[in-house]
Motif scaffolding. Structure first.
Motif, PDB file in Angstrom:
ATOM      1  N   ASN A  84       0.855  -1.185   0.000  1.00 40.14           N
ATOM      2  CA  ASN A  84       0.000   0.000   0.000  1.00 40.14           C
ATOM      3  C   ASN A  84       0.895   1.240   0.000  1.00 40.14           C
ATOM      4  N   SER A  85       1.909   1.207  -0.858  1.00 35.20           N
ATOM      5  CA  SER A  85       2.969   2.203  -0.806  1.00 35.20           C
ATOM      6  C   SER A  85       2.507   3.626  -1.123  1.00 35.20           C
ATOM      7  N   VAL A  86       1.523   3.768  -1.996  1.00 38.16           N
ATOM      8  CA  VAL A  86       1.034   5.113  -2.332  1.00 38.16           C
ATOM      9  C   VAL A  86       0.372   5.734  -1.108  1.00 38.16           C
ATOM     10  N   ALA A  87      -0.523   4.995  -0.462  1.00 36.07           N
ATOM     11  CA  ALA A  87      -1.188   5.504   0.738  1.00 36.07           C
ATOM     12  C   ALA A  87      -0.175   5.745   1.860  1.00 36.07           C
ATOM     13  N   PRO A 109       7.765  13.220  -8.216  1.00 34.41           N
ATOM     14  CA  PRO A 109       8.225  12.078  -9.015  1.00 34.41           C
ATOM     15  C   PRO A 109       8.220  10.748  -8.258  1.00 34.41           C
ATOM     16  N   ILE A 110       8.588  10.753  -6.971  1.00 36.21           N
ATOM     17  CA  ILE A 110       8.616   9.493  -6.225  1.00 36.21           C
ATOM     18  C   ILE A 110       7.217   8.889  -6.123  1.00 36.21           C
ATOM     19  N   LEU A 111       6.201   9.747  -5.986  1.00 37.08           N
ATOM     20  CA  LEU A 111       4.829   9.248  -5.915  1.00 37.08           C
ATOM     21  C   LEU A 111       4.392   8.670  -7.257  1.00 37.08           C
ATOM     22  N   LEU A 112       4.788   9.310  -8.334  1.00 34.42           N
ATOM     23  CA  LEU A 112       4.484   8.781  -9.664  1.00 34.42           C
ATOM     24  C   LEU A 112       5.151   7.422  -9.873  1.00 34.42           C
ATOM     25  N   GLN A 117       4.657   1.497 -10.226  1.00 27.26           N
ATOM     26  CA  GLN A 117       4.966   0.155  -9.719  1.00 27.26           C
ATOM     27  C   GLN A 117       3.685  -0.567  -9.304  1.00 27.26           C
ATOM     28  N   ASP A 118       2.821   0.162  -8.628  1.00 28.88           N
ATOM     29  CA  ASP A 118       1.575  -0.418  -8.148  1.00 28.88           C
ATOM     30  C   ASP A 118       0.692  -0.878  -9.306  1.00 28.88           C
ATOM     31  N   SER A 119       0.558  -0.033 -10.315  1.00 28.02           N
ATOM     32  CA  SER A 119      -0.321  -0.372 -11.437  1.00 28.02           C
ATOM     33  C   SER A 119       0.283  -1.450 -12.345  1.00 28.02           C
ATOM     34  N   SER A 120       1.608  -1.651 -12.269  1.00 23.92           N
ATOM     35  CA  SER A 120       2.235  -2.683 -13.098  1.00 23.92           C
ATOM     36  C   SER A 120       2.178  -4.061 -12.447  1.00 23.92           C
ATOM     37  N   GLY A 121       1.655  -4.103 -11.218  1.00 24.20           N
ATOM     38  CA  GLY A 121       1.555  -5.403 -10.536  1.00 24.20           C
ATOM     39  C   GLY A 121       2.848  -5.828  -9.882  1.00 24.20           C
TER      40      GLY A 121
END
Length: 127
Positions: A84-87, A109-112, A117-121
């Motif tokens: 849950n790295s974005v949150a 940029p780090i959040l992007l 990474q999250d959306s790529s699975g």
């Protein structure tokens, strides 16, 4: 993305509020099937009625149940903070927002990178 500054309170109450803040736009967008993931095992267990809700959290919990009752199906599960790295990043960042959606254009940029990474699975491991 969504972030909000909150007044001090117990972390468990803040986690319930975060769950509710995720459910509100899901319901506004008529999402029929909802799956909530939270890195707060206590909040998940409160929603699942495995733990008693602190009395201050009862109004928030009632709103959570109302949002979920309006969907065709729902589930809630625990996820590790690493998944849950974005949150997690947003919770550690001093966001100057007031309940507004955060624009992708203004994201650091780090959040992007975390979102990509999250959306790529990407597979996350616990150390």
């Amino acid at each position: 993305m969504f972030a909000i500054n909150v007044l001090p309170g117990t972390i468990h109450l803040l986690e319930l509020k975060a769950i509710l803040q995720g459910l509100i736009p899901a319901r506004k967008n008529n999402m029929a099937d909802i799956w909530v993931e939270s890195d707060s095992l206590v909040a998940v267990n409160v929603v699942l009625k495995n733990y008693k809700c602190p009395w201050k959290g009862i109004p928030t919990l009632a709103k959570i149940y109302k949002c979920m009752a309006e969907s065709n199906s729902w589930r809630i599960s625990h996820t590790w903070r690493e998944a849950n790295s974005v949150a997690d990043f947003l919770s550690k960042t001093n966001c100057d927002v007031n309940g507004d959606d955060l624009s992708i254009e203004s994201a650091p940029p780090i959040l992007l990178d975390l979102m990509a990474q999250d959306s790529s699975g990407a597979i996350y491991t616990r150390l």
